[in-house]
Design a protein around this motif. Structure first.
Motif, PDB file in Angstrom:
ATOM      1  N   TYR A   1      -3.846   3.786  -1.225  1.00 13.49           N
ATOM      2  CA  TYR A   1      -3.805   3.119  -2.521  1.00 13.49           C
ATOM      3  C   TYR A   1      -3.153   1.749  -2.370  1.00 13.49           C
ATOM      4  O   TYR A   1      -2.240   1.577  -1.570  1.00 13.49           O
ATOM      5  CB  TYR A   1      -3.016   3.950  -3.537  1.00 13.49           C
ATOM      6  CG  TYR A   1      -3.772   5.167  -4.012  1.00 13.49           C
ATOM      7  CD1 TYR A   1      -4.369   5.187  -5.263  1.00 13.49           C
ATOM      8  CD2 TYR A   1      -3.900   6.287  -3.207  1.00 13.49           C
ATOM      9  CE1 TYR A   1      -5.072   6.298  -5.702  1.00 13.49           C
ATOM     10  CE2 TYR A   1      -4.599   7.402  -3.626  1.00 13.49           C
ATOM     11  CZ  TYR A   1      -5.185   7.405  -4.875  1.00 13.49           C
ATOM     12  OH  TYR A   1      -5.891   8.496  -5.296  1.00 13.49           O
ATOM     13  N   ARG A   2      -3.605   0.794  -3.176  1.00 11.27           N
ATOM     14  CA  ARG A   2      -3.066  -0.569  -3.184  1.00 11.27           C
ATOM     15  C   ARG A   2      -2.289  -0.769  -4.488  1.00 11.27           C
ATOM     16  O   ARG A   2      -2.720  -0.349  -5.561  1.00 11.27           O
ATOM     17  CB  ARG A   2      -4.208  -1.580  -3.122  1.00 11.27           C
ATOM     18  CG  ARG A   2      -3.774  -3.032  -3.136  1.00 11.27           C
ATOM     19  CD  ARG A   2      -4.957  -3.991  -3.237  1.00 11.27           C
ATOM     20  NE  ARG A   2      -5.704  -3.771  -4.474  1.00 11.27           N
ATOM     21  CZ  ARG A   2      -6.928  -3.240  -4.550  1.00 11.27           C
ATOM     22  NH1 ARG A   2      -7.573  -2.891  -3.454  1.00 11.27           N
ATOM     23  NH2 ARG A   2      -7.529  -3.064  -5.703  1.00 11.27           N
ATOM     24  N   CYS A   3      -1.156  -1.458  -4.384  1.00 12.48           N
ATOM     25  CA  CYS A   3      -0.345  -1.738  -5.563  1.00 12.48           C
ATOM     26  C   CYS A   3      -0.929  -2.921  -6.322  1.00 12.48           C
ATOM     27  O   CYS A   3      -1.093  -4.002  -5.765  1.00 12.48           O
ATOM     28  CB  CYS A   3       1.092  -2.042  -5.149  1.00 12.48           C
ATOM     29  SG  CYS A   3       2.171  -2.318  -6.567  1.00 12.48           S
ATOM     30  N   ASP A   4      -1.232  -2.703  -7.607  1.00 14.65           N
ATOM     31  CA  ASP A   4      -1.702  -3.781  -8.473  1.00 14.65           C
ATOM     32  C   ASP A   4      -0.536  -4.397  -9.245  1.00 14.65           C
ATOM     33  O   ASP A   4      -0.474  -5.602  -9.425  1.00 14.65           O
ATOM     34  CB  ASP A   4      -2.758  -3.270  -9.444  1.00 14.65           C
ATOM     35  CG  ASP A   4      -4.002  -2.793  -8.713  1.00 14.65           C
ATOM     36  OD1 ASP A   4      -4.378  -3.416  -7.696  1.00 14.65           O
ATOM     37  OD2 ASP A   4      -4.592  -1.791  -9.150  1.00 14.65           O
TER      38      ASP A   4
ATOM     39  N   TYR B   1       0.838  -1.189   0.000  1.00 15.91           N
ATOM     40  CA  TYR B   1       0.000   0.000   0.000  1.00 15.91           C
ATOM     41  C   TYR B   1       0.877   1.244   0.000  1.00 15.91           C
ATOM     42  O   TYR B   1       2.048   1.184   0.374  1.00 15.91           O
ATOM     43  CB  TYR B   1      -0.886   0.044   1.252  1.00 15.91           C
ATOM     44  CG  TYR B   1      -1.917  -1.041   1.319  1.00 15.91           C
ATOM     45  CD1 TYR B   1      -3.161  -0.867   0.711  1.00 15.91           C
ATOM     46  CD2 TYR B   1      -1.675  -2.224   2.002  1.00 15.91           C
ATOM     47  CE1 TYR B   1      -4.127  -1.861   0.778  1.00 15.91           C
ATOM     48  CE2 TYR B   1      -2.633  -3.225   2.072  1.00 15.91           C
ATOM     49  CZ  TYR B   1      -3.854  -3.031   1.456  1.00 15.91           C
ATOM     50  OH  TYR B   1      -4.804  -4.012   1.518  1.00 15.91           O
TER      51      TYR B   1
ATOM     52  N   PHE C   1       3.696  -3.336  -9.413  1.00  8.62           N
ATOM     53  CA  PHE C   1       4.759  -2.388  -9.092  1.00  8.62           C
ATOM     54  C   PHE C   1       5.615  -2.145 -10.322  1.00  8.62           C
ATOM     55  O   PHE C   1       5.905  -3.064 -11.055  1.00  8.62           O
ATOM     56  CB  PHE C   1       5.619  -2.944  -7.944  1.00  8.62           C
ATOM     57  CG  PHE C   1       6.569  -1.938  -7.384  1.00  8.62           C
ATOM     58  CD1 PHE C   1       6.131  -0.995  -6.478  1.00  8.62           C
ATOM     59  CD2 PHE C   1       7.879  -1.908  -7.798  1.00  8.62           C
ATOM     60  CE1 PHE C   1       6.996  -0.045  -5.977  1.00  8.62           C
ATOM     61  CE2 PHE C   1       8.746  -0.971  -7.306  1.00  8.62           C
ATOM     62  CZ  PHE C   1       8.310  -0.035  -6.395  1.00  8.62           C
TER      63      PHE C   1
ATOM     64  N   TRP D   1      -1.511   1.421  -9.502  1.00  5.06           N
ATOM     65  CA  TRP D   1      -2.052   1.543  -8.152  1.00  5.06           C
ATOM     66  C   TRP D   1      -3.548   1.796  -8.239  1.00  5.06           C
ATOM     67  O   TRP D   1      -4.016   2.491  -9.128  1.00  5.06           O
ATOM     68  CB  TRP D   1      -1.379   2.708  -7.425  1.00  5.06           C
ATOM     69  CG  TRP D   1       0.089   2.507  -7.243  1.00  5.06           C
ATOM     70  CD1 TRP D   1       1.081   2.788  -8.144  1.00  5.06           C
ATOM     71  CD2 TRP D   1       0.735   1.969  -6.100  1.00  5.06           C
ATOM     72  NE1 TRP D   1       2.296   2.459  -7.622  1.00  5.06           N
ATOM     73  CE2 TRP D   1       2.118   1.946  -6.361  1.00  5.06           C
ATOM     74  CE3 TRP D   1       0.285   1.497  -4.874  1.00  5.06           C
ATOM     75  CZ2 TRP D   1       3.042   1.484  -5.445  1.00  5.06           C
ATOM     76  CZ3 TRP D   1       1.215   1.040  -3.960  1.00  5.06           C
ATOM     77  CH2 TRP D   1       2.574   1.029  -4.240  1.00  5.06           C
ATOM     78  N   SER D   2      -4.289   1.254  -7.288  1.00  7.57           N
ATOM     79  CA  SER D   2      -5.729   1.460  -7.228  1.00  7.57           C
ATOM     80  C   SER D   2      -6.105   2.178  -5.939  1.00  7.57           C
ATOM     81  O   SER D   2      -5.619   1.824  -4.862  1.00  7.57           O
ATOM     82  CB  SER D   2      -6.474   0.119  -7.257  1.00  7.57           C
ATOM     83  OG  SER D   2      -6.252  -0.545  -8.469  1.00  7.57           O
TER      84      SER D   2
END
Length: 136
Positions: free
Chosen positions: A19-22, A5, A24, A28-29
């Motif tokens: 935000y969450r990493c989709d 995150y 790297f 990011w979402s």
């Protein structure tokens, strides 16, 4: 666990957002607004003793963005978040502004801080964050 995150700088929105990493490093979402209607910068998240904590530089009400430290806590990452009853927990240009990720040194939880006194940039300071947490 296993999810990355970030909390980007969103002070212009008067929010602290998660935000969450989709994928790297560039996908990011948006997850949620952790704290809304807040004049805060340099928000730093840490998990300590089973609770989530946000340390952030507070401004507004006659304060600059570099000399007042606010503390917020939650049992869940997505909230709800509570402000520490003593906010701002620290008013000191030499150690209030966050300066990066927390780290451990032995039993101490260390919080890097920017030294914003004077006109010259000073080195970061490393402060024992465990003491701030205990005052809740």
């Amino acid at each position: 666990e296993g999810v990355t995150y970030m909390i980007p700088e969103t002070s212009q929105n008067r929010t602290i957002e998660l935000y969450r990493c989709d994928q790297f490093p560039d996908q990011w979402s948006f997850v949620c607004v952790l704290i809304g209607e807040i004049d805060a910068a340099d928000a730093t998240l840490v998990r300590h003793d089973g609770r989530f904590w946000i340390f952030a530089s507070l401004s507004g009400e006659g304060r600059s963005s570099w000399d007042a430290l606010g503390l917020f806590y939650s049992d869940r990452l997505e909230g709800p978040w509570q402000a520490h009853r003593a906010n701002p927990v620290l008013i000191d240009a030499g150690q209030a502004r966050p300066a990066g990720a927390f780290f451990r040194h032995g039993d101490q939880l260390i919080r890097p801080a920017q030294d914003c006194r004077g006109r010259l940039r000073r080195p970061r300071r490393h402060l024992d964050a465990s003491r701030s947490e205990r005052r809740r």
